[in-house]
Design an enzyme around this catalytic site. Structure first.
Site, PDB file in Angstrom:
ATOM      1  N   LYS A 172       1.003  -1.195  -0.177  1.00 27.40           N
ATOM      2  CA  LYS A 172      -0.043  -0.151  -0.040  1.00 27.40           C
ATOM      3  C   LYS A 172       0.787   1.294   0.034  1.00 27.40           C
ATOM      4  O   LYS A 172       1.733   1.381   0.853  1.00 27.40           O
ATOM      5  CB  LYS A 172      -1.036  -0.083   1.605  1.00 27.40           C
ATOM      6  CG  LYS A 172      -1.403   1.414   1.505  1.00 27.40           C
ATOM      7  CD  LYS A 172      -2.369   1.213   2.661  1.00 27.40           C
ATOM      8  CE  LYS A 172      -2.645   2.274   3.512  1.00 27.40           C
ATOM      9  NZ  LYS A 172      -4.038   2.228   4.404  1.00 27.40           N
TER      10      LYS A 172
HETATM   11  C1  5RP Z   1      -2.012   4.724   8.529  1.00 32.03           C
HETATM   12  C2  5RP Z   1      -2.683   3.757   7.685  1.00 32.03           C
HETATM   13  C3  5RP Z   1      -4.054   4.028   7.181  1.00 32.03           C
HETATM   14  O1  5RP Z   1      -4.827   3.057   6.813  1.00 32.03           O
HETATM   15  C4  5RP Z   1      -4.018   4.659   5.661  1.00 32.03           C
HETATM   16  O2  5RP Z   1      -3.376   6.224   5.869  1.00 32.03           O
HETATM   17  C5  5RP Z   1      -5.303   4.865   4.948  1.00 32.03           C
HETATM   18  O3  5RP Z   1      -5.975   5.659   5.310  1.00 32.03           O
HETATM   19  P1  5RP Z   1      -6.418   7.184   4.643  1.00 32.03           P
HETATM   20  O4  5RP Z   1      -7.063   6.887   3.293  1.00 32.03           O
HETATM   21  O5  5RP Z   1      -7.112   8.018   5.450  1.00 32.03           O
HETATM   22  O6  5RP Z   1      -4.935   7.815   4.279  1.00 32.03           O
HETATM   23  O7  5RP Z   1      -2.227   2.876   7.070  1.00 32.03           O
HETATM   24  O8  5RP Z   1      -0.819   4.407   8.414  1.00 32.03           O
END
Ligand code: 5RP
Length: 260
Positions: A172
């Protein structure tokens, strides 16, 4: 890939499209009661029917998600820091046996490339991958970006590639200019985080751009649950990810739901 691991991956990346809409509600693990997640149960419940999976911590999972809910869980297993201190000092927070007991479909761990905690978080990811492989549980590496890091394609390619080389099954990261290069050089599925709250149309465009550039989906939080119509937003994002909707079509999905 062994059957259990492949089966769990298929619960996250939907076989019909090979893509996913993960709903991220794990923010409290370092931010505390984030706006929109003060009472996570109330936020999550109406969104559950539209989430391909739910990314959260075990504390929120146990207290707010009914065990009969048919939603794959991506369990955050790193933390140990707060917004008040050095974020990159994260370590493992969940024993893999508990993840198995919770019947999760994947575990998620942050890595902090270029930050003080780089080495430790990368070695923690390696341990999580070893445990995941042993028990058939995929690992999602979260390329967390420190305050001073530039989120450009060069940096994100570095972080994503290192995560994949260590053995993460999915990564991610953030969308950026030249994102197709990040995807091209990362040999596992890439999903994007949404980041800070944007106007709804811009957040839809972000999801659309990421899919256009090769992302396999989103792991989106604030741009869904902080929206004035969270159900409308998650439905709009689904339209982009799974139905090939363009920005305008998806925005109409959001507006229709908001108008109800
Ligand atoms: C924090 C994360 C969150 O899940 C990620 O940031 C996703 O959320 P957003 O779309 O609010 O950024 O992994 O480290």
């Amino acid at each position: 890939m062994d059957w259990g691991l492949a089966n769990r991956m298929a619960r996250i990346l939907k076989p019909d499209t090979g893509r996913t809409v993960m709903l991220a509600v794990d923010h409290g693990y370092f931010l505390g009661p984030t706006s929109g997640l003060e009472e996570p149960g109330g936020t999550i419940a109406p969104l559950l029917p539209y989430a391909d999976s739910l990314m959260l911590t075990r504390g929120v999972l146990r207290r707010t998600v009914p065990p009969e809910a048919d939603v794959p869980i991506v369990l955050r297993v790193s933390g140990g820091t707060s917004i008040l201190r050095e974020l990159s000092a994260e370590g493992p927070t969940v024993d893999v046996e508990d993840a198995i007991r919770l019947n999760v479909s994947a575990i998620a761990m942050s890595i902090f490339v270029g930050a003080e905690g780089e080495r430790t978080t990368l070695l923690n990811l390696a341990k999580a991958v070893d445990l995941g492989e042993r028990h058939g549980i995929p690992v999602l590496a979260v390329t967390a970006v420190g305050k001073d890091m530039v989120r450009d394609a060069r940096y994100l390619s570095l972080a994503c590639r290192i995560a994949a080389e260590i053995g993460a099954h999915m990564v991610k990261t953030y969308h950026c200019d030249g994102f197709e290069e990040v995807v091209r050089s990362t040999p596992v599925p890439v999903v994007i985080a949404g980041g800070k709250k944007l106007p709804e149309r811009d957040a839809i465009r972000l999801a659309w751009s990421a899919i256009r550039d090769g992302a396999r989906g989103v792991d989106m939080g604030r741009n869904i649950f902080q929206s004035d119509c969270p159900v409308g937003m998650i439905r709009a994002v689904r339209a982009v990810v799974h139905e090939g909707a363009d920005v305008e079509q998806a925005h109409q999905v959001y507006l229709r739901e908001k108008g109800r």
